[in-house]
Design an enzyme around this catalytic site. Structure first.
Site, mmCIF file in Angstrom:
data_model
loop_
_atom_site.group_PDB
_atom_site.id
_atom_site.type_symbol
_atom_site.label_atom_id
_atom_site.label_comp_id
_atom_site.label_asym_id
_atom_site.label_seq_id
_atom_site.Cartn_x
_atom_site.Cartn_y
_atom_site.Cartn_z
ATOM 1 C CG ASP A 120 51.783 47.600 33.275
ATOM 2 O OD1 ASP A 120 50.848 47.323 32.493
ATOM 3 O OD2 ASP A 120 51.692 47.459 34.512
ATOM 4 C CE1 TYR A 131 41.472 44.446 35.446
ATOM 5 C CE2 TYR A 131 42.531 42.314 35.774
ATOM 6 C CZ TYR A 131 42.425 43.660 36.082
ATOM 7 O OH TYR A 131 43.266 44.214 37.007
ATOM 8 C CG PHE A 141 48.173 50.561 38.353
ATOM 9 C CD1 PHE A 141 46.941 51.154 38.096
ATOM 10 C CD2 PHE A 141 48.197 49.351 39.034
ATOM 11 C CE1 PHE A 141 45.769 50.555 38.521
ATOM 12 C CE2 PHE A 141 47.028 48.752 39.464
ATOM 13 C CZ PHE A 141 45.803 49.354 39.210
ATOM 14 N NE ARG A 198 40.543 55.375 34.407
ATOM 15 C CZ ARG A 198 41.166 54.275 34.847
ATOM 16 N NH1 ARG A 198 42.477 54.266 34.944
ATOM 17 N NH2 ARG A 198 40.495 53.210 35.198
HETATM 18 C C1 LIG Z 1 45.041 47.408 35.789
HETATM 19 C C2 LIG Z 1 46.494 47.503 36.022
HETATM 20 C C3 LIG Z 1 47.147 46.544 36.782
HETATM 21 C C4 LIG Z 1 46.353 45.462 37.444
HETATM 22 O O1 LIG Z 1 47.067 44.441 38.017
HETATM 23 P P1 LIG Z 1 46.270 43.190 38.616
HETATM 24 O O2 LIG Z 1 47.298 42.240 39.015
HETATM 25 O O3 LIG Z 1 45.329 42.703 37.549
HETATM 26 O O4 LIG Z 1 45.448 43.673 39.767
HETATM 27 C C5 LIG Z 1 48.538 46.651 36.901
HETATM 28 N N1 LIG Z 1 49.226 47.648 36.289
HETATM 29 C C6 LIG Z 1 48.599 48.602 35.554
HETATM 30 C C7 LIG Z 1 49.377 49.680 34.891
HETATM 31 C C8 LIG Z 1 47.211 48.559 35.408
HETATM 32 O O5 LIG Z 1 46.589 49.484 34.682
#
Ligand SMILES: *Cc1c(COP(=O)(O)O)cnc(C)c1O
Length: 392
Positions: free
Chosen positions: A195, A220, A118, A367
């Site tokens: 993660d 969320y 990500f 997706r």
């Molecule tokens: C959704 C997601 C994030 C989101 O990070 P935020 O700080 O909430 O914007 C980070 N890493 C991964 C792998 C995600 O899927």
């Protein structure tokens, strides 16, 4: 048919209805609100915030990051108490843990991450590498797959300080072999951060049993905390006194209300907190964590697998010229699937406008995120058939 045989079908009624919705296929980006959360937020505003005012901090808010963290740990991560806390955003907790982990391996010069991780994860690694004078070592992974023990073994070695991977890849849904990869990284003497954004609340991840060092995840997505809900972090108990995180705020200090000179980190997981936690945004997470507890994470996973299996079969049948960009093998797949088709970008606006809501992922993927407790088989069928109809 499949809904009639689904033991978890009735849980869908616990979520707020949405006018004009045909198929919500994005529960992995933003989970739907529970009816209980709407009520809880109202009660919270009136009675706790409005009624107790500043006294609320003494009466429980102060401990919510760790009490709710323990609850999440028990229900979804098989983590013993004292290792999980709710805090900040995923981006911020990940920064803290990346810094703590690299600083705990002085003399080692590399951070390892996969190229398809990500964006926030990649950008943070690049930033921390720059700050600390380290090098990023990239792992290339297949489009429809992800990191494997073999790929990781090629990338880690005596120079690796820390490796960061996602348990479930956000695009392909590849479910990494967390225990095997963790072992490979440990054999190299490095630390690992997992993660869990796309697995927390949908794929069981027994972190203690798997020997995971550090983990972060999102509030969320499958934890239905609402837009911008706080994230969580997990720090294995043996590492807590060894690691130092860089955002030294008063809420992570040993005596926040003494307001003294000089920062001293609180003992244990509290030392990984920084500033005032978002108590309001933790309220909906409480309801979803309680619901996952009621259903059981293994039952949630079983339905998740059934939903993605069904979606794949249906796509093969009704959109034969689309390409599955996710694993066909259920044991290597998380809670969503991605399919590629050159015309998906073109049909997305009309799909969203007509109440069919998947997610577009570049360059040409749709997706389908199938949150097990709020998604029905009928909804998937309606959504996939609508996509097929748009393609004509
Ligand atoms: C959704 C997601 C994030 C989101 O990070 P935020 O700080 O909430 O914007 C980070 N890493 C991964 C792998 C995600 O899927």
């Amino acid at each position: 048919m499949l809904d009639a045989a689904d033991p978890l079908a009735e849980y869908r009624e616990r979520f707020v209805e949405s006018d004009g919705l045909v198929a919500y296929l994005d529960g992995n980006s933003l989970g739907r609100p529970l009816v209980a959360s709407v009520e809880r937020l109202g009660t919270f505003a009136r009675e706790e915030w409005g009624g107790r005012l500043i006294r609320g901090w003494d009466e429980g808010w102060m401990h919510l990051p760790t009490t709710l963290g323990d609850e999440l740990g028990r229900v979804a991560l098989a983590a013993a108490p004292g290792q999980t806390a709710i805090a900040d955003s995923t981006t911020v907790v990940l920064y803290k843990l990346l810094r703590a982990a690299t600083d705990a391996r002085p003399g080692r010069t590399e951070i390892v991450i996969d190229r398809d991780n990500f964006p926030t994860d990649r950008y943070l690694v690049e930033g921390v590498a720059r700050e600390r004078g380290l090098t990023v070592r990239w792992v290339d992974t297949p489009h429809d797959g992800g990191v494997t023990p073999d790929l990781v073994a090629e990338a880690v070695g005596p120079d690796t300080a820390v490796a960061l991977f996602s348990s479930v890849a956000y695009r392909s849904a590849w479910l990494a072999d967390i225990p095997a990869i963790t072992e490979v990284i440990h054999d190299a003497g490095a630390l690992v951060i997992w993660d869990l954004c796309h697995s927390a609340g949908v794929v069981p991840t027994p972190l203690d049993e798997w020997g995971v060092d550090l983990a972060v995840g999102c509030g969320y997505k499958y934890l239905n905390g609402g837009p911008g809900a706080p994230a969580f972090l997990y720090v294995r108990s043996e590492l807590q006194s060894e690691l130092t995180q860089p955002i030294q705020g008063w809420m992570g200090s040993s005596a926040p209300f003494e307001m003294g000179q000089g920062y001293e980190a609180a003992a244990g997981i509290r030392g990984f907190l920084s500033g005032t936690p978002s108590i309001v945004a933790m309220q909906p997470m409480r309801d979803m964590i309680a619901l996952i507890d009621e259903v059981g994470i293994e039952a949630v996973r079983a339905k998740s697998v059934a939903l993605t299996e069904f979606a794949i079969e249906l796509v093969d049948e009704v959109i034969p010229d689309a390409t599955l960009a996710s694993p066909r093998e259920a044991t290597r797949r998380g809670g969503h699937i991605t399919i590629d088709h050159p015309r998906f970008a073109q049909i997305m606006p009309h799909l969203w406008g007509s109440g069919v809501i998947p997610d577009f992922r570049r360059p040409d993927g749709i997706r389908l995120g199938l949150s097990p407790l709020s998604t029905s088989f009928a909804e998937i069928e309606a959504g996939v058939r609508a996509i097929a109809a748009e393609l004509g």
